[in-house]
Motif scaffolding. Sequence first.
Motif, mmCIF file in Angstrom:
data_model
loop_
_atom_site.group_PDB
_atom_site.id
_atom_site.type_symbol
_atom_site.label_atom_id
_atom_site.label_comp_id
_atom_site.label_asym_id
_atom_site.label_seq_id
_atom_site.Cartn_x
_atom_site.Cartn_y
_atom_site.Cartn_z
ATOM 1 N N THR A 36 0.500 -0.765 -0.201
ATOM 2 C CA THR A 36 0.250 -0.066 -0.073
ATOM 3 C C THR A 36 0.610 1.095 -0.386
ATOM 4 N N SER A 37 0.199 3.014 -0.264
ATOM 5 C CA SER A 37 1.308 3.688 -0.200
ATOM 6 C C SER A 37 2.044 4.128 1.150
ATOM 7 N N GLY A 38 0.625 3.638 1.543
ATOM 8 C CA GLY A 38 1.281 4.114 3.270
ATOM 9 C C GLY A 38 2.530 3.076 3.824
ATOM 10 N N GLY A 39 2.019 2.374 3.962
ATOM 11 C CA GLY A 39 3.114 0.501 4.077
ATOM 12 C C GLY A 39 4.365 1.210 3.427
ATOM 13 N N VAL A 40 4.515 1.025 1.998
ATOM 14 C CA VAL A 40 5.748 1.348 1.154
ATOM 15 C C VAL A 40 6.289 2.583 2.186
ATOM 16 N N HIS A 41 5.434 3.460 2.210
ATOM 17 C CA HIS A 41 6.655 5.008 2.457
ATOM 18 C C HIS A 41 7.170 4.668 3.490
ATOM 19 N N SER A 42 5.884 3.869 4.811
ATOM 20 C CA SER A 42 6.444 4.935 6.333
ATOM 21 C C SER A 42 8.101 3.577 6.041
ATOM 22 N N ALA A 43 8.437 2.423 5.243
ATOM 23 C CA ALA A 43 9.554 1.640 5.457
ATOM 24 C C ALA A 43 10.788 2.690 4.983
ATOM 25 N N LEU A 44 9.603 3.153 3.278
ATOM 26 C CA LEU A 44 10.799 4.248 2.783
ATOM 27 C C LEU A 44 11.750 5.164 3.821
ATOM 28 N N ALA A 45 10.562 5.773 4.667
ATOM 29 C CA ALA A 45 10.193 6.888 4.788
ATOM 30 C C ALA A 45 11.629 6.583 6.114
ATOM 31 N N THR A 46 11.444 5.444 6.574
ATOM 32 C CA THR A 46 12.274 5.087 7.753
ATOM 33 C C THR A 46 13.826 4.863 7.561
ATOM 34 N N ILE A 47 14.226 4.168 6.390
ATOM 35 C CA ILE A 47 15.199 4.203 5.876
ATOM 36 C C ILE A 47 16.063 5.342 5.747
ATOM 37 N N PHE A 48 15.062 6.448 5.184
ATOM 38 C CA PHE A 48 15.581 7.900 4.627
ATOM 39 C C PHE A 48 16.087 8.289 5.614
ATOM 40 N N ARG A 49 14.966 8.908 6.905
ATOM 41 C CA ARG A 49 15.254 9.231 8.767
ATOM 42 C C ARG A 49 16.784 8.641 9.162
ATOM 43 N N ASP A 50 17.242 7.121 8.386
ATOM 44 C CA ASP A 50 18.491 6.598 9.126
ATOM 45 C C ASP A 50 19.189 6.324 8.785
ATOM 46 N N ALA A 51 19.588 7.440 7.272
ATOM 47 C CA ALA A 51 20.408 7.379 6.029
ATOM 48 C C ALA A 51 21.263 7.672 7.102
ATOM 49 N N SER A 52 21.925 8.010 6.907
ATOM 50 C CA SER A 52 23.480 9.238 7.011
ATOM 51 C C SER A 52 23.024 10.929 6.590
ATOM 52 N N ALA A 53 23.168 11.533 7.464
ATOM 53 C CA ALA A 53 23.661 13.267 7.140
ATOM 54 C C ALA A 53 24.276 12.972 5.340
ATOM 55 N N ASP A 54 25.052 12.624 5.210
ATOM 56 C CA ASP A 54 25.688 12.428 4.352
ATOM 57 C C ASP A 54 24.855 12.225 2.438
#
Length: 165
Positions: A36-54
């Motif tokens: 679902t859009s919400g489920g995939v977004h949640s997963a991807l956004a979590t990875i994005f937020r956990d990525a390094s600042a660089d």
Amino acid sequence: MISRDDFVARFGGVFEHSPFIAERAYDAGKIAEPLTSGGVHSALATIFRDASADERLGVLRAHPDLAGRLAIAGELTENSRKEQAGAGLDRLTPAEHARFTELNTAYVAKFGFPFIIAVKGLGKDDILTAFKTRIDNDRDAEFATATTQVEKIALLRLQSMLPET
């Protein structure tokens, strides 16, 4: 279950030119069906937020300037082209284009990444107003705003690809 290769092929461009986000979400087991859009977004956004600042800075830098040289040359991703056209950025007058170019140049010089805004539902005047306001931010505030806008763009893209729930 969707394969890793199929998932990355389908969703690797949701965060502009940054397939590592989809790869990491899949590898971390954050993807559950039905997609679902919400489920995939949640997963991807979590990875994005956990990525390094660089890494997050790299995602910001992967975005094109609004009405910039890539748009003129016809070299935007299909998503970016549609988004910018929807906001009327493909129909600027020469004076409006010059103003966008001036603001893009000043913004990148100040922050080190392009001005990013989810343009869906906005017109060129709305975007120019946001541009003029946000260019006065400090770098930390603007980095936070830009990353929030990247997540919003990703959600809008996913909503056009997948059901809500």
